[in-house]
Enzyme design. Structure first.
Site, PDB file in Angstrom:
ATOM      1  N   LEU A  42      47.395  32.802  32.154  1.00  0.00           N
ATOM      2  CA  LEU A  42      47.504  33.798  33.224  1.00  0.00           C
ATOM      3  C   LEU A  42      47.921  35.175  32.690  1.00  0.00           C
ATOM      4  O   LEU A  42      48.946  35.298  32.008  1.00  0.00           O
ATOM      5  CB  LEU A  42      48.540  33.314  34.253  1.00  0.00           C
ATOM      6  CG  LEU A  42      48.709  34.201  35.488  1.00  0.00           C
ATOM      7  CD1 LEU A  42      47.456  34.200  36.342  1.00  0.00           C
ATOM      8  CD2 LEU A  42      49.920  33.762  36.294  1.00  0.00           C
ATOM      9  N   ASP A  43      47.138  36.200  33.029  1.00  0.00           N
ATOM     10  CA  ASP A  43      47.463  37.601  32.699  1.00  0.00           C
ATOM     11  C   ASP A  43      47.654  37.833  31.204  1.00  0.00           C
ATOM     12  O   ASP A  43      48.367  38.752  30.795  1.00  0.00           O
ATOM     13  CB  ASP A  43      48.725  38.056  33.456  1.00  0.00           C
ATOM     14  CG  ASP A  43      48.541  37.995  34.965  1.00  0.00           C
ATOM     15  OD1 ASP A  43      47.398  38.171  35.417  1.00  0.00           O
ATOM     16  OD2 ASP A  43      49.522  37.762  35.685  1.00  0.00           O
ATOM     17  N   ALA A  44      47.033  36.995  30.390  1.00  0.00           N
ATOM     18  CA  ALA A  44      47.226  37.113  28.941  1.00  0.00           C
ATOM     19  C   ALA A  44      45.935  37.415  28.189  1.00  0.00           C
ATOM     20  O   ALA A  44      45.922  37.448  26.971  1.00  0.00           O
ATOM     21  CB  ALA A  44      47.853  35.831  28.394  1.00  0.00           C
TER      22      ALA A  44
END
Lengths: 274, 274, 274, 274
Positions: free
Chosen positions: C218-220
């Site tokens: 996530l969000d990486a």
């Protein structure tokens, strides 16, 4: 009720105390306050106070303020009801980015305004504006009498959302409300026509946009807001135009919002934006 | 050896292939390459290539390039040795922020230059400059003959680090090297004297600084770099001056560094900064 | 025809000459070229060339390139037709600002894409999307199978325009095209839920937005574009949300445009954006 | 005399009127005033007033204020003499950019402070600091007892101008004055060691710097000021370091100036910066 009091006078000892004391004694609870003095020794003093006011009406408060405070300090002042939306008319020509952005922000509830009408010297945006449930008037150029007819008495603010026709001094006088324009350069650079082309030719590394109140002198009125974007040798004038759109719509929206929220005081050819 | 090849010609089919092919065949290994075309159909073409070159000397490479490539494409070009520092003279008047910043960056090794001298129409900065181990010349105004005497032949670049005297066309011709000036406004706004005072009076919401090559027309030469900072009604002209210092020194340093790294090509009154 | 060639390989002597020579010999006229090397001595090399190609088809050009150049340098490469719009599907939840902005830019012709569909876990934006003449699919959560059904094979890019549901690794694999997300913080700060609230609580003076490719974590994923805005103690979390909208839509639009123009190369968890 | 009154209390009806009335009655002329309320209904209220005070001493004014106003509203407050410079000690390690910038600003008169000493775990900057006429203490690591000895009682503020050693909670308690640190990332991203390397590895498109008050938890104290700069794939970590220097020194200088001008109020882990 949410009241807003804006004040401009010569700076003198005791103004804040007098105003705050008056409001407290009147049962108004100050929720925000901002002030500015160009010089505490004999300069100009500006103040904006926002307050809750449950018990009473603004009109009486204004009368009392005039007698008890304003006359003593020889103030220019205005008192507005922050919950009452202003009526904002929008003029537009061939470019839709500022128009669409304002209508979209209005629909979201970000602008405390009603929009009685959009008028244009082109028919292009009739459907778009209708989609937002707002009246669209196509008024082909030359059109000053028709625009005056439409605007006079129907609005508290006119926004030129990339309206590309110069308005006469007579128009300004007849419409009689503040007019905000977005100019597609960082004024005073590139006032007048074709700013992006001229910016390209000058070889600037930064382009900008300026929202200002309209006065009789073209692009010379009091500036409310400006912003800029970096460009390089890679951007031809037409790319600057595209990049500029994003700045123009944001700068105009900020200026309009500041005006609608009674945050702008005009002083000479300059603005105080609280 | 680190070579830099800068090229300007009319855009035509096959330029990149010809240049890259020549360098590869000469044993030069391209380590960075940047190009720009104002229009692939008959526009102007600009290119900067940086390359490692172990086997041979730049002068022979230049002669071969001229015959094998440059003449065919009718190129303006220059070939420099990226490891050879340029000689940079600095002129300054009453404000020290750009001077100190350049000397400090130079000491850190951020600028690939030697500084043969600093000259000023004021004596004020003699000690500071001496602290950096650099010669300081106090040359009271009027001083053009003395400055020409100092500068001619002793430097490859002159930097006006807030030097507040106008230089004559004759001075430019006699010194004969590029001169970079920092002007304390976002040109073309507020060219000439007292830009912060005029910015204050116009009521702008953004101030800026501009580094440009000096030409005979005041503040009208090719712009290398600009930057800006936001201001509000709270900043009087003297605070703008203080805020402006931080922008001025950064903008000037970026422009000087770009010039020293052979990243700037002048074209008409504009620059390509690779 | 407008061709775009994107290349990634280990840096070696002669790459630019080989590629430019191949294109010139094939009758392709390079109109722009950009390259990057992480280290000329054994680093990674990236290049994007855009060229006019009148005589012939891209597929044959690609086959020839593969044999004559790409194999020799062990290149990862792709060759695209710059005149062919990509098919871009858009997913959205409760916030419309990124959606409306993308649709409006698409209508203006600023995005070289077709939009086969917009899908949402909410019904809210059906009318708006219909107004742009685009199909709207309301797919209530949980909805991965339905979304996969809609998206697989029908698009070349999926844009999460504030789509607030986490997508599974299986979803990514099945849809099989790049997915761009806009996250409402300057990653890696405030990854995950409620970034503005957390930014407020941490007392930051700057908020931001990040457009990145979606990966399982996530969000990486690889960041394509970021931008920020200043805030002060005056902005509560809900005002940050409003300010953030203007950044989010601009950052997402820039990232989407860069992707559509084949300007983005992914390398590890990082991007090269030419 | 120039007085500054800073106030923090629960928001209630009549605070502004009470404070402004008290100052007016005491013969103090308010020259600037700023206030902030997290919520007019039961939130936290902050105010900073600057005033001219010819007739009397601040100590008596403070006693009267305490009895007549502060107790009634249960205020945390402080009253300072704006003309009295604070004593600012500076700690530094291997990087000189923040140190040199602070010393230069101090010499220009931009910082209302005296600098009793600069201390470092390295000997490197002794000459530079001596050039500004300031005492330099080389205190090799481990050095907390020596630093406490130097700092306790001799300064009103400690500035960590890229001091790269972690200070213990005991150190903070013993020194007993506010400590401002500059961290070379936009916190909360990349707290701790090697932020530029980690920013490079994460592939961010923006780098930043953060000035904050030091607390026992590393890089987690109240943020005073932040700023950022754009980077691209072209900037390796070492170039980010160089770009970051320009941001760090500016951010630190702004934070220090705000503190010296009594513009900062700490509230929980956040700051109000008037």
């Amino acid at each position: 009720m949410n009241g807003r009091l804006l004040i401009h006078c010569h700076d003198r000892h005791g103004i804040v105390a007098a105003v705050a004391g008056f409001l407290a004694a009147s049962g108004a609870n100050i929720i925000s306050s901002d002030q500015h003095s160009t010089d505490p020794e004999g300069g100009e003093f500006f103040m904006r106070m926002e307050f809750n006011f449950e018990s009473g009406d603004l009109e009486s408060l204004g009368r009392a303020f005039s007698q008890e405070v304003a006359e003593r300090f020889d103030m220019r002042w205005r008192l507005t009801d922050g919950t009452a939306p202003k009526r904002m008319a929008v003029l537009v020509s061939k470019e839709d980015h500022c128009l669409v952005d304002l209508l979209w922000r209005h629909r979201r509830g970000d602008l405390n305004a009603t929009i009685p009408l959009v008028a244009s010297n082109h028919p292009d945006w009739a459907n778009d504006v209708a989609g937002f449930g707002i009246a669209y008037h196509h008024v082909p150029f030359p059109n000053e009498p028709e625009l005056i007819e439409l605007l006079r008495g129907s609005c508290d603010l006119v926004v030129l959302a990339r309206y590309m026709r110069i308005l006469s001094g007579d128009f300004l006088a007849q419409v009689g409300v503040p007019i905000i324009n977005i100019h597609h350069s960082f004024l005073p650079a590139f006032a007048g026509a074709n700013p992006y082309q001229r910016a390209y030719e000058r070889g600037v590394k930064i382009i900008g946009a300026t929202a200002h109140y309209v006065t009789e002198e073209l692009d010379a009125g009091p500036i409310i807001e400006q912003d800029v974007a970096r460009v390089t040798h890679r951007e031809p004038a037409e790319t600057m135009v595209a990049l500029g759109r994003d700045i123009e719509r944001t700068v105009l929206a900020r200026a309009v919002k500041a005006h609608l929220d009674d945050r702008v005081l005009v002083y000479g050819n300059r603005t105080v934006v609280f």
